[in-house]
Design a protein around this motif. Structure first.
Motif, PDB file in Angstrom:
ATOM      1  N   SER A 199     -68.236 -84.909  70.366  1.00  0.00           N
ATOM      2  CA  SER A 199     -67.164 -85.030  69.373  1.00  0.00           C
ATOM      3  C   SER A 199     -66.351 -83.754  69.232  1.00  0.00           C
ATOM      4  O   SER A 199     -65.385 -83.729  68.468  1.00  0.00           O
ATOM      5  CB  SER A 199     -67.758 -85.412  68.011  1.00  0.00           C
ATOM      6  N   LEU A 200     -66.738 -82.682  69.925  1.00  0.00           N
ATOM      7  CA  LEU A 200     -66.005 -81.411  69.863  1.00  0.00           C
ATOM      8  C   LEU A 200     -64.928 -81.366  70.933  1.00  0.00           C
ATOM      9  O   LEU A 200     -65.091 -81.915  72.029  1.00  0.00           O
ATOM     10  CB  LEU A 200     -66.964 -80.233  70.039  1.00  0.00           C
ATOM     11  N   THR A 201     -63.833 -80.699  70.600  1.00  0.00           N
ATOM     12  CA  THR A 201     -62.733 -80.487  71.534  1.00  0.00           C
ATOM     13  C   THR A 201     -62.380 -79.004  71.539  1.00  0.00           C
ATOM     14  O   THR A 201     -62.133 -78.427  70.465  1.00  0.00           O
ATOM     15  CB  THR A 201     -61.499 -81.310  71.148  1.00  0.00           C
ATOM     16  N   VAL A 202     -62.366 -78.402  72.710  1.00  0.00           N
ATOM     17  CA  VAL A 202     -62.011 -76.987  72.856  1.00  0.00           C
ATOM     18  C   VAL A 202     -60.496 -76.918  73.023  1.00  0.00           C
ATOM     19  O   VAL A 202     -59.938 -77.467  73.977  1.00  0.00           O
ATOM     20  CB  VAL A 202     -62.729 -76.359  74.060  1.00  0.00           C
ATOM     21  N   CYS A 203     -59.836 -76.250  72.080  1.00  0.00           N
ATOM     22  CA  CYS A 203     -58.369 -76.118  72.095  1.00  0.00           C
ATOM     23  C   CYS A 203     -58.003 -74.739  72.634  1.00  0.00           C
ATOM     24  O   CYS A 203     -58.334 -73.722  72.012  1.00  0.00           O
ATOM     25  CB  CYS A 203     -57.797 -76.316  70.695  1.00  0.00           C
ATOM     26  N   ILE A 204     -57.331 -74.693  73.769  1.00  0.00           N
ATOM     27  CA  ILE A 204     -56.997 -73.442  74.459  1.00  0.00           C
ATOM     28  C   ILE A 204     -55.499 -73.200  74.315  1.00  0.00           C
ATOM     29  O   ILE A 204     -54.682 -74.104  74.549  1.00  0.00           O
ATOM     30  CB  ILE A 204     -57.398 -73.519  75.946  1.00  0.00           C
ATOM     31  N   GLU A 205     -55.141 -71.989  73.920  1.00  0.00           N
ATOM     32  CA  GLU A 205     -53.722 -71.626  73.803  1.00  0.00           C
ATOM     33  C   GLU A 205     -53.129 -71.451  75.196  1.00  0.00           C
ATOM     34  O   GLU A 205     -53.740 -70.810  76.056  1.00  0.00           O
ATOM     35  CB  GLU A 205     -53.614 -70.326  73.010  1.00  0.00           C
ATOM     36  N   PRO A 206     -51.962 -72.034  75.474  1.00  0.00           N
ATOM     37  CA  PRO A 206     -51.412 -71.997  76.842  1.00  0.00           C
ATOM     38  C   PRO A 206     -51.186 -70.602  77.390  1.00  0.00           C
ATOM     39  O   PRO A 206     -51.132 -70.419  78.619  1.00  0.00           O
ATOM     40  CB  PRO A 206     -50.091 -72.766  76.704  1.00  0.00           C
ATOM     41  N   ALA A 207     -51.050 -69.581  76.533  1.00  0.00           N
ATOM     42  CA  ALA A 207     -50.822 -68.220  77.038  1.00  0.00           C
ATOM     43  C   ALA A 207     -51.995 -67.711  77.860  1.00  0.00           C
ATOM     44  O   ALA A 207     -51.823 -66.854  78.744  1.00  0.00           O
ATOM     45  CB  ALA A 207     -50.539 -67.273  75.873  1.00  0.00           C
ATOM     46  N   LEU A 208     -53.193 -68.248  77.604  1.00  0.00           N
ATOM     47  CA  LEU A 208     -54.356 -67.812  78.372  1.00  0.00           C
ATOM     48  C   LEU A 208     -54.305 -68.297  79.812  1.00  0.00           C
ATOM     49  O   LEU A 208     -54.982 -67.734  80.680  1.00  0.00           O
ATOM     50  CB  LEU A 208     -55.643 -68.309  77.707  1.00  0.00           C
ATOM     51  N   LEU A 209     -53.529 -69.344  80.082  1.00  0.00           N
ATOM     52  CA  LEU A 209     -53.468 -69.880  81.440  1.00  0.00           C
ATOM     53  C   LEU A 209     -52.678 -68.975  82.373  1.00  0.00           C
ATOM     54  O   LEU A 209     -52.670 -69.205  83.596  1.00  0.00           O
ATOM     55  CB  LEU A 209     -52.838 -71.278  81.413  1.00  0.00           C
ATOM     56  N   GLN A 210     -52.007 -67.964  81.826  1.00  0.00           N
ATOM     57  CA  GLN A 210     -51.273 -67.041  82.688  1.00  0.00           C
ATOM     58  C   GLN A 210     -52.202 -66.131  83.481  1.00  0.00           C
ATOM     59  O   GLN A 210     -51.777 -65.546  84.478  1.00  0.00           O
ATOM     60  CB  GLN A 210     -50.318 -66.196  81.840  1.00  0.00           C
ATOM     61  N   HIS A 211     -53.433 -66.007  83.036  1.00  0.00           N
ATOM     62  CA  HIS A 211     -54.392 -65.167  83.742  1.00  0.00           C
ATOM     63  C   HIS A 211     -55.099 -65.998  84.806  1.00  0.00           C
ATOM     64  O   HIS A 211     -55.476 -67.147  84.582  1.00  0.00           O
ATOM     65  CB  HIS A 211     -55.411 -64.580  82.773  1.00  0.00           C
ATOM     66  N   ALA A 212     -55.282 -65.421  85.958  1.00  0.00           N
ATOM     67  CA  ALA A 212     -55.893 -66.142  87.079  1.00  0.00           C
ATOM     68  C   ALA A 212     -57.347 -66.511  86.797  1.00  0.00           C
ATOM     69  O   ALA A 212     -57.848 -67.520  87.274  1.00  0.00           O
ATOM     70  CB  ALA A 212     -55.795 -65.304  88.354  1.00  0.00           C
ATOM     71  N   GLY A 213     -58.033 -65.698  86.014  1.00  0.00           N
ATOM     72  CA  GLY A 213     -59.439 -65.968  85.751  1.00  0.00           C
ATOM     73  C   GLY A 213     -59.685 -67.120  84.810  1.00  0.00           C
ATOM     74  O   GLY A 213     -60.839 -67.543  84.624  1.00  0.00           O
ATOM     75  N   SER A 214     -58.625 -67.681  84.184  1.00  0.00           N
ATOM     76  CA  SER A 214     -58.819 -68.806  83.262  1.00  0.00           C
ATOM     77  C   SER A 214     -59.329 -70.058  83.970  1.00  0.00           C
ATOM     78  O   SER A 214     -59.884 -70.951  83.328  1.00  0.00           O
ATOM     79  CB  SER A 214     -57.510 -69.111  82.538  1.00  0.00           C
ATOM     80  N   ASP A 215     -59.125 -70.142  85.302  1.00  0.00           N
ATOM     81  CA  ASP A 215     -59.638 -71.304  86.035  1.00  0.00           C
ATOM     82  C   ASP A 215     -61.161 -71.394  85.956  1.00  0.00           C
ATOM     83  O   ASP A 215     -61.733 -72.489  86.038  1.00  0.00           O
ATOM     84  CB  ASP A 215     -59.204 -71.237  87.495  1.00  0.00           C
ATOM     85  N   ILE A 216     -61.808 -70.264  85.812  1.00  0.00           N
ATOM     86  CA  ILE A 216     -63.276 -70.269  85.710  1.00  0.00           C
ATOM     87  C   ILE A 216     -63.704 -71.015  84.447  1.00  0.00           C
ATOM     88  O   ILE A 216     -64.644 -71.832  84.468  1.00  0.00           O
ATOM     89  CB  ILE A 216     -63.809 -68.830  85.711  1.00  0.00           C
ATOM     90  N   LEU A 217     -63.005 -70.759  83.334  1.00  0.00           N
ATOM     91  CA  LEU A 217     -63.328 -71.445  82.083  1.00  0.00           C
ATOM     92  C   LEU A 217     -63.043 -72.939  82.192  1.00  0.00           C
ATOM     93  O   LEU A 217     -63.865 -73.769  81.779  1.00  0.00           O
ATOM     94  CB  LEU A 217     -62.521 -70.831  80.940  1.00  0.00           C
ATOM     95  N   LEU A 218     -61.900 -73.305  82.771  1.00  0.00           N
ATOM     96  CA  LEU A 218     -61.552 -74.722  82.876  1.00  0.00           C
ATOM     97  C   LEU A 218     -62.515 -75.476  83.784  1.00  0.00           C
ATOM     98  O   LEU A 218     -62.910 -76.616  83.488  1.00  0.00           O
ATOM     99  CB  LEU A 218     -60.115 -74.867  83.375  1.00  0.00           C
ATOM    100  N   ASP A 219     -62.899 -74.847  84.891  1.00  0.00           N
ATOM    101  CA  ASP A 219     -63.843 -75.510  85.797  1.00  0.00           C
ATOM    102  C   ASP A 219     -65.200 -75.703  85.139  1.00  0.00           C
ATOM    103  O   ASP A 219     -65.856 -76.737  85.335  1.00  0.00           O
ATOM    104  CB  ASP A 219     -63.989 -74.688  87.078  1.00  0.00           C
ATOM    105  N   ARG A 220     -65.613 -74.723  84.343  1.00  0.00           N
ATOM    106  CA  ARG A 220     -66.904 -74.835  83.658  1.00  0.00           C
ATOM    107  C   ARG A 220     -66.885 -75.962  82.623  1.00  0.00           C
ATOM    108  O   ARG A 220     -67.834 -76.763  82.527  1.00  0.00           O
ATOM    109  CB  ARG A 220     -67.236 -73.507  82.977  1.00  0.00           C
ATOM    110  N   LEU A 221     -65.821 -76.057  81.857  1.00  0.00           N
ATOM    111  CA  LEU A 221     -65.719 -77.121  80.858  1.00  0.00           C
ATOM    112  C   LEU A 221     -65.654 -78.499  81.525  1.00  0.00           C
ATOM    113  O   LEU A 221     -66.244 -79.469  81.023  1.00  0.00           O
ATOM    114  CB  LEU A 221     -64.484 -76.902  79.986  1.00  0.00           C
ATOM    115  N   ALA A 222     -64.935 -78.589  82.639  1.00  0.00           N
ATOM    116  CA  ALA A 222     -64.852 -79.871  83.347  1.00  0.00           C
ATOM    117  C   ALA A 222     -66.202 -80.267  83.941  1.00  0.00           C
ATOM    118  O   ALA A 222     -66.562 -81.452  83.960  1.00  0.00           O
ATOM    119  CB  ALA A 222     -63.787 -79.792  84.429  1.00  0.00           C
TER     120      ALA A 222
END
Length: 430
Positions: free
Chosen positions: A135-158
């Motif tokens: 029932s939880l949703t992680v809300c990420i601010e789009p400015a964080l996607l400008q960093h290349a390392g943010s893919d690590i967080l997205l892949d982990r959540l997926a």
């Protein structure tokens, strides 16, 4: 004369002929019966009256014989009227409808019980942390996607199959959480609750601006002079818990001997005392935790840890609301069961003794065997003389163990005496 006699013979009808035959047969039967009776020596009976031709024809037709035949008349069946038949039909229809209503009511009650059990089962399942996390949703601010390392967080959540969205928020480079409340529905949709946890991801240069603003605010008697802390302080006014994750995205790794605080002091030219003062102010006065991390792998691990902690929060809150939160988990946490006949009171007495520190089950069993109830033990204290004797009432009891036996001892005996006789609720037994 012969013609007249022949005519008189022809005037006899067939019905009269049949009646004569019947009479002759009856006479023959009666004579036979009379002869049999005479032969047995029984008294002679008079013959009964024979029915008339009309009564005989009616009797042959199956109708009840008249009273003159010597038998009782059979009761005639009363024929119901049309109104009575209609009333009986309506009554039967009402009874059938009533049975149908009762059957439908029982079916509805059974279905309602099933739905209630299903709701309770779903509510119990939803309280489990592994189900609450859905029932939880992680809300990420789009400015964080400008960093290349943010893919690590997205892949982990997926990979964990957790829900996440990209939403513009007042605090830039922030991560927040929302929770769905399925039991509270508005306009056909589940109500969403905002969690109080906020994570800010700063680079080292961005955190330098924050430190400078905090230092100016501390030196200016708490007056915020810059614009860097304005949205952050507004967020804190809404009872949010903020955590700053500081990392250096420009360098791939930090040297183990070169800590972030040292790098911060090098860029700012501050003294150690000034940097520590800023960190303590953020922690104590603003409830902002500052965590220095090396890479996006560490940021991802921190976000996952916060998500798991938030999923366990409802279960932990329900655990803390119990009547006896100090009870530890174990097989004896449910207590001893006492029957109406008093069975089980001994187990309650044994477990009451075990509540004292350093009292083993063997010691409690030995005390309960010598004094089966608290009243008997209190009477033993009253019958004792001095205070010292009362404290040593249980000292000589023998305790049976798997190895060599021992005695209860004066320490446990004295604590038992104080626990049952002391009037001060704040008294420390040990």
């Amino acid at each position: 004369m012969a013609a007249l006699r022949r005519a008189a013979t022809w005037e006899i009808s067939e019905s009269e002929d049949s009646d004569l035959d019947l009479k002759s047969e009856l006479n023959r039967d009666g004579s036979c019966q009379k002869e049999t009776t005479h032969s047995r020596g029984e008294p002679e009976e008079k013959p009964t009256n024979l029915p008339s031709s009309a009564a005989t024809s009616d009797w042959r037709a199956g109708l009840p014989a008249p009273e003159a035949a010597g038998g009782s008349p059979s009761p005639a069946r009363k024929r119901r009227s049309r109104e009575e038949m209609e009333a009986a039909r309506l009554s039967a229809k009402k009874r059938k409808e009533e049975r149908e209503r009762q059957r439908a009511a029982r079916a509805r009650e059974k279905e309602e019980r099933k739905r209630e059990q299903q709701r309770r089962r779903e509510a119990a399942e939803s309280l489990r942390p592994e189900n609450r996390i859905k029932s939880l949703t992680v809300c990420i601010e789009p400015a964080l996607l400008q960093h290349a390392g943010s893919d690590i967080l997205l892949d982990r959540l997926a990979m964990l199959e957790w829900r996440f969205t990209f939403e513009s928020q007042r605090l830039s480079r922030s991560i927040t959480w929302t929770r769905d409340l399925p039991q509270q529905v508005e306009d056909g949709r589940a109500r969403v609750e905002q969690e109080d946890q906020v994570v800010l991801v700063f680079t080292l240069d961005e955190f330098v601006d924050v430190v400078i603003s905090v230092k100016e605010m501390v030196d200016g008697d708490g007056q915020e002079t810059g614009t860097v802390l304005s949205p952050l302080l507004e967020c804190l006014n809404r009872n949010k818990v903020v955590t700053m994750l500081v990392t250096d995205f420009e360098s791939h790794h930090w040297m183990k001997e070169y800590f972030p605080e040292q790098m911060l002091r090098t860029k700012l030219g501050m003294k150690d005392q000034d940097v520590e003062e800023v960190l303590v102010y953020l922690q104590l006065y603003q409830n902002i935790s500052v965590v220095f991390l090396e890479s996006w792998q560490d940021i991802t691990a921190h976000v996952c840890a916060v998500t798991k902690a938030l999923s366990k929060r409802p279960f932990n809150l329900l655990t803390e609301r119990t009547e006896l939160p100090f009870c530890v988990d174990g097989s004896w946490a449910g207590g001893a069961r006492v029957g109406r006949d008093g069975s089980g009171l001994r187990d309650v007495w044994v477990r009451q003794i075990q509540q004292l520190n350093r009292v083993s089950p063997a010691v409690a069993a030995a005390v309960a065997q010598a004094f089966p109830s608290p009243r008997i033990l209190l009477q033993a204290y009253q019958n004792s003389g001095s205070e010292a004797e009362k404290k040593r009432v249980l000292a000589g009891l023998w305790v049976k163990t798997e190895g060599k036996g021992r005695r209860v001892g004066p320490d446990i005996s004295g604590r038992m005496y104080r626990s049952l006789t002391a009037e001060n609720p704040q008294l420390v037994l040990d």
